[in-house]
Write a protein that holds these residues in place. Sequence first.
Motif, PDB file in Angstrom:
ATOM      1  N   GLU A  44       0.816  -1.189  -0.104  1.00 32.13           N
ATOM      2  CA  GLU A  44       0.083   0.264   0.072  1.00 32.13           C
ATOM      3  C   GLU A  44       0.694   1.250  -0.059  1.00 32.13           C
ATOM      4  N   ALA A  45       1.968   1.454   0.522  1.00 37.78           N
ATOM      5  CA  ALA A  45       2.840   2.242   0.958  1.00 37.78           C
ATOM      6  C   ALA A  45       3.580   2.628  -0.616  1.00 37.78           C
ATOM      7  N   ALA A  46       3.851   1.565  -1.229  1.00 42.51           N
ATOM      8  CA  ALA A  46       4.443   1.653  -2.660  1.00 42.51           C
ATOM      9  C   ALA A  46       3.652   2.294  -3.652  1.00 42.51           C
ATOM     10  N   LYS A  47       2.228   1.748  -3.521  1.00 43.10           N
ATOM     11  CA  LYS A  47       0.954   2.331  -4.276  1.00 43.10           C
ATOM     12  C   LYS A  47       0.795   3.740  -4.123  1.00 43.10           C
ATOM     13  N   ARG A  48       0.900   4.289  -2.856  1.00 43.42           N
ATOM     14  CA  ARG A  48       0.830   5.373  -2.489  1.00 43.42           C
ATOM     15  C   ARG A  48       1.893   6.516  -3.320  1.00 43.42           C
ATOM     16  N   GLU A  49       3.006   5.853  -2.948  1.00 45.59           N
ATOM     17  CA  GLU A  49       4.289   6.632  -3.489  1.00 45.59           C
ATOM     18  C   GLU A  49       4.270   6.677  -5.002  1.00 45.59           C
ATOM     19  N   GLU A  50       3.818   5.548  -5.753  1.00 43.25           N
ATOM     20  CA  GLU A  50       3.849   5.649  -7.183  1.00 43.25           C
ATOM     21  C   GLU A  50       2.727   6.628  -7.528  1.00 43.25           C
ATOM     22  N   ALA A  51       1.550   6.652  -6.951  1.00 43.51           N
ATOM     23  CA  ALA A  51       0.496   7.774  -7.213  1.00 43.51           C
ATOM     24  C   ALA A  51       0.929   9.120  -7.058  1.00 43.51           C
ATOM     25  N   ALA A  52       1.865   9.316  -5.979  1.00 45.06           N
ATOM     26  CA  ALA A  52       2.218  10.565  -5.582  1.00 45.06           C
ATOM     27  C   ALA A  52       3.244  11.083  -7.163  1.00 45.06           C
ATOM     28  N   LYS A  53       3.998  10.157  -7.390  1.00 45.81           N
ATOM     29  CA  LYS A  53       4.928  10.460  -8.608  1.00 45.81           C
ATOM     30  C   LYS A  53       4.483  10.826  -9.684  1.00 45.81           C
ATOM     31  N   GLN A  54       3.186  10.033  -9.820  1.00 45.77           N
ATOM     32  CA  GLN A  54       2.562  10.085 -11.334  1.00 45.77           C
ATOM     33  C   GLN A  54       1.859  11.571 -11.068  1.00 45.77           C
ATOM     34  N   LYS A  55       1.154  11.929  -9.853  1.00 44.65           N
ATOM     35  CA  LYS A  55       0.522  13.038  -9.640  1.00 44.65           C
ATOM     36  C   LYS A  55       1.515  14.294 -10.111  1.00 44.65           C
ATOM     37  N   ALA A  56       2.937  14.105  -9.434  1.00 47.25           N
ATOM     38  CA  ALA A  56       3.677  15.366  -9.735  1.00 47.25           C
ATOM     39  C   ALA A  56       4.195  15.124 -11.249  1.00 47.25           C
ATOM     40  N   ALA A  57       4.282  14.112 -11.625  1.00 49.63           N
ATOM     41  CA  ALA A  57       4.738  14.188 -13.035  1.00 49.63           C
ATOM     42  C   ALA A  57       3.533  14.883 -13.906  1.00 49.63           C
ATOM     43  N   GLU A  58       2.287  14.487 -13.747  1.00 49.79           N
ATOM     44  CA  GLU A  58       1.353  15.178 -14.361  1.00 49.79           C
ATOM     45  C   GLU A  58       1.264  16.778 -14.349  1.00 49.79           C
ATOM     46  N   ALA A  59       1.349  17.167 -12.983  1.00 50.38           N
ATOM     47  CA  ALA A  59       1.520  18.485 -12.605  1.00 50.38           C
ATOM     48  C   ALA A  59       2.335  19.302 -13.269  1.00 50.38           C
ATOM     49  N   ARG A  60       3.753  18.692 -13.193  1.00 45.54           N
ATOM     50  CA  ARG A  60       4.906  19.172 -14.065  1.00 45.54           C
ATOM     51  C   ARG A  60       4.643  19.281 -15.500  1.00 45.54           C
ATOM     52  N   LYS A  61       3.902  18.507 -16.314  1.00 51.75           N
ATOM     53  CA  LYS A  61       3.370  18.390 -17.709  1.00 51.75           C
ATOM     54  C   LYS A  61       2.492  19.585 -17.879  1.00 51.75           C
ATOM     55  N   ALA A  62       1.482  19.556 -17.076  1.00 55.30           N
ATOM     56  CA  ALA A  62       0.515  20.618 -17.003  1.00 55.30           C
ATOM     57  C   ALA A  62       1.205  21.981 -17.145  1.00 55.30           C
ATOM     58  N   GLU A  63       2.144  22.152 -15.937  1.00 52.49           N
ATOM     59  CA  GLU A  63       2.711  23.570 -16.035  1.00 52.49           C
ATOM     60  C   GLU A  63       3.628  23.899 -17.195  1.00 52.49           C
ATOM     61  N   GLU A  64       4.305  22.806 -17.799  1.00 49.92           N
ATOM     62  CA  GLU A  64       5.160  22.955 -19.221  1.00 49.92           C
ATOM     63  C   GLU A  64       3.996  23.418 -20.287  1.00 49.92           C
ATOM     64  N   LYS A  65       2.745  22.685 -20.207  1.00 43.93           N
ATOM     65  CA  LYS A  65       2.069  23.155 -21.251  1.00 43.93           C
ATOM     66  C   LYS A  65       1.475  24.550 -21.085  1.00 43.93           C
ATOM     67  N   ARG A  66       1.398  24.875 -19.809  1.00 47.37           N
ATOM     68  CA  ARG A  66       0.799  26.343 -19.520  1.00 47.37           C
ATOM     69  C   ARG A  66       2.032  27.366 -20.042  1.00 47.37           C
ATOM     70  N   LEU A  67       3.069  26.951 -19.660  1.00 54.27           N
ATOM     71  CA  LEU A  67       4.117  27.970 -19.985  1.00 54.27           C
ATOM     72  C   LEU A  67       4.537  27.942 -21.564  1.00 54.27           C
ATOM     73  N   GLU A  68       4.184  26.889 -22.221  1.00 53.45           N
ATOM     74  CA  GLU A  68       4.243  26.865 -23.907  1.00 53.45           C
ATOM     75  C   GLU A  68       3.504  27.955 -24.254  1.00 53.45           C
TER      76      GLU A  68
END
Length: 86
Positions: A44-68
Amino acid sequence: MVKKKRPTSAAQPATSDKPATLKDLLNPDIVNKLKAQADDMKAEAAKREEAAKQKAAEARKAEEKRLENDFDHLLNNSGLDWRQYK
């Protein structure tokens, strides 16, 4: 007077007399249940950590798209050597 020698084997403690551990004292079924529960918690801890990494990656992509699409950001971060685009 001559001193008598004592046998050295009786003076040394036996190596088989180790203190009992909690694992030895508990029922093997309980130990197995606890191990299974620990494995579940780790998964469960590994799942939560993976979900947090995926959420951070999505937020980073959204920020890059906004800055473009932000002209000010593009202007400030573009190269100043315009001759290469001729």
